[in-house]
Design a protein around this motif. Sequence first.
Motif, mmCIF file in Angstrom:
data_model
loop_
_atom_site.group_PDB
_atom_site.id
_atom_site.type_symbol
_atom_site.label_atom_id
_atom_site.label_comp_id
_atom_site.label_asym_id
_atom_site.label_seq_id
_atom_site.Cartn_x
_atom_site.Cartn_y
_atom_site.Cartn_z
ATOM 1 N N UNK A 80 29.008 -7.670 3.381
ATOM 2 C CA UNK A 80 28.458 -6.555 4.146
ATOM 3 C C UNK A 80 29.232 -6.285 5.435
ATOM 4 N N UNK A 81 29.299 -7.298 6.293
ATOM 5 C CA UNK A 81 29.731 -7.048 7.669
ATOM 6 C C UNK A 81 31.140 -6.467 7.791
ATOM 7 N N UNK A 82 32.078 -6.953 7.010
ATOM 8 C CA UNK A 82 33.442 -6.432 7.091
ATOM 9 C C UNK A 82 33.629 -5.189 6.230
ATOM 10 N N UNK A 83 32.567 -4.733 5.580
ATOM 11 C CA UNK A 83 32.675 -3.632 4.615
ATOM 12 C C UNK A 83 31.661 -2.526 4.904
ATOM 13 N N UNK A 84 31.327 -2.357 6.188
ATOM 14 C CA UNK A 84 30.322 -1.350 6.535
ATOM 15 C C UNK A 84 30.829 0.063 6.273
ATOM 16 N N UNK A 85 32.144 0.239 6.318
ATOM 17 C CA UNK A 85 32.699 1.557 5.972
ATOM 18 C C UNK A 85 32.428 1.882 4.501
ATOM 19 N N UNK A 86 32.473 0.842 3.662
ATOM 20 C CA UNK A 86 32.211 1.056 2.235
ATOM 21 C C UNK A 86 30.736 1.425 2.023
ATOM 22 N N UNK A 87 29.864 0.764 2.770
ATOM 23 C CA UNK A 87 28.433 1.089 2.696
ATOM 24 C C UNK A 87 28.229 2.556 3.082
ATOM 25 N N UNK A 88 28.867 2.968 4.148
ATOM 26 C CA UNK A 88 28.704 4.359 4.623
ATOM 27 C C UNK A 88 29.250 5.372 3.605
ATOM 28 N N UNK A 89 30.409 5.073 3.057
ATOM 29 C CA UNK A 89 30.964 5.991 2.048
ATOM 30 C C UNK A 89 30.033 6.092 0.840
ATOM 31 N N UNK A 90 29.519 4.946 0.423
ATOM 32 C CA UNK A 90 28.625 4.922 -0.748
ATOM 33 C C UNK A 90 27.373 5.736 -0.453
ATOM 34 N N UNK A 91 26.805 5.544 0.731
ATOM 35 C CA UNK A 91 25.587 6.258 1.116
ATOM 36 C C UNK A 91 25.823 7.773 1.157
ATOM 37 N N UNK A 92 26.969 8.192 1.712
ATOM 38 C CA UNK A 92 27.241 9.622 1.834
ATOM 39 C C UNK A 92 27.538 10.272 0.485
ATOM 40 N N UNK A 93 28.013 9.472 -0.449
ATOM 41 C CA UNK A 93 28.476 10.022 -1.721
ATOM 42 C C UNK A 93 27.369 10.114 -2.769
ATOM 43 N N UNK A 94 26.358 9.218 -2.685
ATOM 44 C CA UNK A 94 25.344 9.133 -3.734
ATOM 45 C C UNK A 94 23.933 9.102 -3.161
ATOM 46 N N UNK A 95 22.980 9.458 -4.018
ATOM 47 C CA UNK A 95 21.575 9.427 -3.597
ATOM 48 C C UNK A 95 20.861 8.152 -4.012
ATOM 49 N N UNK A 96 21.460 7.342 -4.865
ATOM 50 C CA UNK A 96 20.769 6.137 -5.333
ATOM 51 C C UNK A 96 20.666 5.127 -4.182
ATOM 52 N N UNK A 97 19.672 4.241 -4.250
ATOM 53 C CA UNK A 97 19.558 3.218 -3.214
ATOM 54 C C UNK A 97 20.815 2.351 -3.141
ATOM 55 N N UNK A 98 21.174 2.009 -1.899
ATOM 56 C CA UNK A 98 22.357 1.173 -1.664
ATOM 57 C C UNK A 98 21.904 -0.167 -1.077
ATOM 58 N N UNK A 99 22.379 -1.242 -1.696
ATOM 59 C CA UNK A 99 22.109 -2.580 -1.162
ATOM 60 C C UNK A 99 23.387 -3.127 -0.540
ATOM 61 N N UNK A 100 23.226 -3.894 0.530
ATOM 62 C CA UNK A 100 24.366 -4.615 1.110
ATOM 63 C C UNK A 100 24.056 -6.101 1.008
ATOM 64 N N UNK A 101 25.047 -6.886 0.652
ATOM 65 C CA UNK A 101 24.854 -8.338 0.552
ATOM 66 C C UNK A 101 25.602 -9.007 1.695
#
Length: 321
Positions: A247-268
């Motif tokens: 999660x912590x080093x990949x918060x940009x990936x979380x943000x891209x995923x959230x902006x791109x899709x409507x499905x729930x996003x989990x971070x580990x």
Amino acid sequence: MFKRNRRLRETKYIRDLVRETVLTPSDFIFPIFVVEGENIKEEISSMPGNYHFSLDRLHEIIQEVEGACVRGVILFGLPDHKDEVGCGAYDKNGIIQRAVKKIRTISKDLVIITDVCMCEYTSHGHCGILDGTKVDNDKSLKYIAEIALSHAEAGADIVAPSDMMDGHVAAIRELLDSNGYKDVLIMAYSAKYSSAFYGPFREAANSTPQFGDRKSYQMDPANIREAMREIDADIEEGADIIMVKPALSYLDVVRWARDRHDVPVAAYSVSGEFAMVKAAAKMGFIDEKAIAMEMHLSMKRAGADMIITYYAINLCKWLKE
Ligand code: PBG
């Protein structure tokens, strides 16, 4: 003339009113390691406060999880016996399958998630079936789907494939549906990076590859567009929830995923993230509670709907204070 942005920060009550992101106990999922044997509650040395539990003592941690109002657990199993094809992973009477049944007798409501992978169960420690020294994608799919089915039969609410084989979500969905498990959810470890942050976990789960590394199936930390292709594929194949890990080093990936899709996003937030904070706190270098709260807040701000974290119980307790 200039903007007086500080007006919105003047008092605690104003800050409370304008806060954009809040953590709540319903954001978190707690990982649990289950082992064969009896009367075992053994601390994992690199992850203080986390334990290996045998089935007869599993109720101790489940009660703690429920007491803290954590909504879900994700289970990892350490079998007694490993082999080439990891048959302990899909054994109807395997460690995870029995753990799921046991937890269901303790708690009616807790969301039970199972990690669907082979690395803890194979003698070679890779996440699929080998062909020589290569992990054979298509051969692995059949096994991965069988593992997920055995977890669903045991009563898992969500199966979470972490193997990073192509086509795994489709293979799992098909086998679950044709066996009547249409309502079991799939949380796909979609963007799972080949990361040094998994170090403490591999010790905890005894799942270090015996040769080579996982770079031919887990993702290169340098890539984010590729992560979107992984996520797109998993959603197309039927994933209900997608995950970014670590999660912590990949918060940009979380943000891209959230902006791109409507499905729930989990971070580990993985073992290495936890271990670093614990170690620094032990040295007196940082304020553990403040750091942990800030880290998880940043994951939520980046767009995570839920966070798998070894801090789940602590965070819930701190949030109630
Ligand atoms: C299994 C799996 C791993 C983690 C979760 N599932 C290890 C790995 O891929 O090497 C890591 C979790 C953590 O570090 O907390 N494949």
